[in-house]
Design an enzyme around this catalytic site. Structure first.
Site, PDB file in Angstrom:
ATOM      1  N   TRP A 181      15.717  12.930  23.788  1.00  0.00           N
ATOM      2  CA  TRP A 181      16.950  13.112  24.562  1.00  0.00           C
ATOM      3  C   TRP A 181      16.576  13.539  25.962  1.00  0.00           C
ATOM      4  CZ3 TRP A 181      18.804  17.462  27.132  1.00  0.00           C
ATOM      5  CH2 TRP A 181      20.071  17.284  27.733  1.00  0.00           C
ATOM      6  N   GLU A 222      18.626   9.622  21.456  1.00  0.00           N
ATOM      7  CA  GLU A 222      19.892  10.365  21.383  1.00  0.00           C
ATOM      8  C   GLU A 222      20.692  10.229  22.674  1.00  0.00           C
ATOM      9  OE1 GLU A 222      21.437  15.010  20.838  1.00  0.00           O
ATOM     10  OE2 GLU A 222      19.297  14.515  20.701  1.00  0.00           O
ATOM     11  N   LYS A 224      24.372  10.954  25.047  1.00  0.00           N
ATOM     12  CA  LYS A 224      25.295  12.045  25.350  1.00  0.00           C
ATOM     13  C   LYS A 224      26.361  11.523  26.299  1.00  0.00           C
ATOM     14  CE  LYS A 224      25.406  16.972  26.509  1.00  0.00           C
ATOM     15  NZ  LYS A 224      24.608  18.178  26.783  1.00  0.00           N
ATOM     16  N   ASP A 255      24.849  12.854  17.758  1.00  0.00           N
ATOM     17  CA  ASP A 255      25.127  14.282  17.885  1.00  0.00           C
ATOM     18  C   ASP A 255      26.641  14.473  17.925  1.00  0.00           C
ATOM     19  OD1 ASP A 255      25.746  16.852  19.285  1.00  0.00           O
ATOM     20  OD2 ASP A 255      23.575  17.007  19.431  1.00  0.00           O
ATOM     21  N   HIS A 258      28.348  14.987  21.336  1.00  0.00           N
ATOM     22  CA  HIS A 258      27.973  14.125  22.445  1.00  0.00           C
ATOM     23  C   HIS A 258      28.893  12.933  22.673  1.00  0.00           C
ATOM     24  CE1 HIS A 258      23.502  15.522  22.878  1.00  0.00           C
ATOM     25  NE2 HIS A 258      24.375  16.524  22.903  1.00  0.00           N
ATOM     26  N   HIS A 282      22.651  15.104  14.499  1.00  0.00           N
ATOM     27  CA  HIS A 282      22.603  16.462  15.015  1.00  0.00           C
ATOM     28  C   HIS A 282      23.986  17.046  14.761  1.00  0.00           C
ATOM     29  CE1 HIS A 282      18.930  16.635  17.928  1.00  0.00           C
ATOM     30  NE2 HIS A 282      18.602  16.400  16.684  1.00  0.00           N
ATOM     31  N   ASP A 290      30.776  19.673  24.563  1.00  0.00           N
ATOM     32  CA  ASP A 290      29.545  19.862  23.797  1.00  0.00           C
ATOM     33  C   ASP A 290      29.086  21.309  23.884  1.00  0.00           C
ATOM     34  OD1 ASP A 290      27.200  19.204  22.350  1.00  0.00           O
ATOM     35  OD2 ASP A 290      26.096  18.961  24.221  1.00  0.00           O
ATOM     36  N   ASP A 292      28.277  23.360  21.300  1.00  0.00           N
ATOM     37  CA  ASP A 292      27.269  23.728  20.304  1.00  0.00           C
ATOM     38  C   ASP A 292      27.614  25.001  19.546  1.00  0.00           C
ATOM     39  OD1 ASP A 292      25.151  21.620  20.696  1.00  0.00           O
ATOM     40  OD2 ASP A 292      25.291  22.369  22.738  1.00  0.00           O
ATOM     41  N   ASP A 322      22.122  21.295  15.363  1.00  0.00           N
ATOM     42  CA  ASP A 322      21.948  21.520  16.800  1.00  0.00           C
ATOM     43  C   ASP A 322      23.093  22.376  17.324  1.00  0.00           C
ATOM     44  OD1 ASP A 322      21.299  21.512  19.442  1.00  0.00           O
ATOM     45  OD2 ASP A 322      21.572  19.367  19.769  1.00  0.00           O
TER      46      ASP A 322
END
Length: 414
Positions: A181, A222, A224, A255, A258, A282, A290, A292, A322
């Protein structure tokens, strides 16, 4: 406890579900827990720059791991609270060495202590080159940078990361997923959207030119949607990487944070599975963007697990986590998030899939709706408690006590 499980087992048997088969299946699914939750994505380097790409852990809860040994101790505790055998997802910035290599100088020896620890714990390792938190990433451009010298620096970092991952896989006897990424993008509207993507593609090709044994290392890419400082344009978009993964045969990483907030990763799984050989997840919890957050046992996670199980995609999907939250106990975050991923998979494995599929293919959508709603009342908690008991890990109030005691031990770190 045994009485509660036997009662729950009978309740699921009424629906044609074998709880023993579900428990066996769940134990075989490893989750790749991410090292950076325990250290707030700080790493153990001395050469650092701006984090870039929107990566930021917020909060200052006491107990952050300051050394590799502290991080491994925290991981040991967390794994002891999670049923089953799992993996560790390691970032290149988490090297364990007295040396001071730059990113284009890293070698396997800088990570050998992690491999020895993983061997002792019976864990597999996954790896990630670190394309952020470095002076040569401060423009939020790395593999797509207009400067060939900067691109060459990051290409070399990527090559070395792949070699390190392959050696990890060879040493541990399990393929190491090397996930790529990059934070590349622009804050404001670009004039030329194509040229950076052409540079990124060429850099990726150069980085992955050496064919390495897939039994030891597998590449993943990956995408985003955006990040802080790259709000207008992300070079490595979903469309870019999906096309790249299809052409090159890499894993495609999805993800959960993302994409646009209304996009559904559960829906993407079945769609992309038709075009790529393997997938990497993820698992995170975006809140407005995003962000997390630690994953909950919510509708998004349940839907994703259902898609994995009903589509028979578990054998082709690596599940990694993640998230990074520094407002709560970092070890508790690992435990809560990993166990919630397992709980979601267990619920999916306890679904009467054949009966649900028959109703759907027979276009009996009334029956399908009635079944899915009634299934919500089944005693999943008793099955999960039995899974924890068999794997000798605490649950409920006993888990809370264990988490509190450990946090009190590490709180003095500051």
């Amino acid at each position: 406890m045994a009485i509660a499980y036997e009662s729950a087992k009978a309740a699921f048997a009424d629906w044609g579900v074998d709880t023993e088969a579900a428990l066996t299946a769940l134990k075989s699914v490893p989750i790749s827990m991410h090292c950076w939750q325990g250290n707030d994505v700080v790493g153990f380097e001395t050469k650092t720059g701006a984090s870039g790409g929107g990566i930021q852990a917020t909060g200052n809860h006491p107990g952050r791991a300051r050394t590799p040994d502290e991080l491994r101790a925290d991981l040991d505790f967390a794994y002891g609270m999670i049923p089953g055998k799992h993996r560790l997802n390691l970032h290149a910035m988490y090297l364990d060495t007295e040396a001071n290599p730059d990113r284009d100088e890293i070698e396997y020896t800088h990570f050998a202590p992690w491999v020895e620890w993983a061997k002792a714990q019976g864990l597999g390792l996954d790896f990630n080159p670190t394309f952020f938190a470095h002076a040569k990433a401060d423009d939020n451009l790395t593999l797509s940078h207009p400067d060939q010298g900067i691109r060459d620096f990051w290409i070399e970092h990527g090559k070395r990361s792949r070699e390190i991952a392959a050696r990890m896989g060879a040493e541990l006897g399990t393929a190491c997923v090397n996930n790529i990424w990059v934070p590349d993008g622009m804050k404001d509207i670009p004039v030329d959207r194509l040229a950076p993507r052409q540079r990124l593609e060429a850099s990726l090709d150069a980085m992955m030119a050496d064919g390495l044994d897939p039994a030891q290392m597998r590449d993943a890419v990956e995408s985003k949607l955006f990040g802080i400082g790259v709000e207008a344009y992300t070079v490595g978009s979903h469309e870019f990487y999906m096309g790249y993964a299809i052409r090159k045969g890499t894993l495609l990483c999805l993800d959960m944070g993302h994409f646009h907030p209304t996009e559904n990763i559960a829906d993407k799984l079945s769609a992309v599975s038709l075009s790529v050989p393997e997938m990497l997840l993820h698992v995170s919890r975006p809140m407005r963007w995003d962000s997390d957050h630690v994953i909950l046992l919510d509708d998004d996670i349940l839907a994703m697990a259902q898609a994995l199980v009903s589509g028979d995609l578990l054998a082709r999907t690596r599940i990694g986590l993640d998230f990074f939250d520094a407002t709560i106990s970092r070890t508790a975050a690992w435990v809560i998030g990993t166990r919630n991923m397992q709980k979601a998979l267990l619920r999916a494995m306890l679904a009467p899939q054949q009966a649900l599929t028959q109703a759907e293919t027979g276009l009996d959508f009334t029956k399908r709706l009635v079944m899915t709603e009634e299934l919500k009342d089944l005693p999943y908690g008793a099955i999960w408690a039995e899974f924890c008991r068999r794997n000798e890990v605490p649950e409920g109030l006993a888990l809370i006590k264990e988490l509190d005691v450990y946090q009190s031990k590490v709180a003095a770190r500051g």
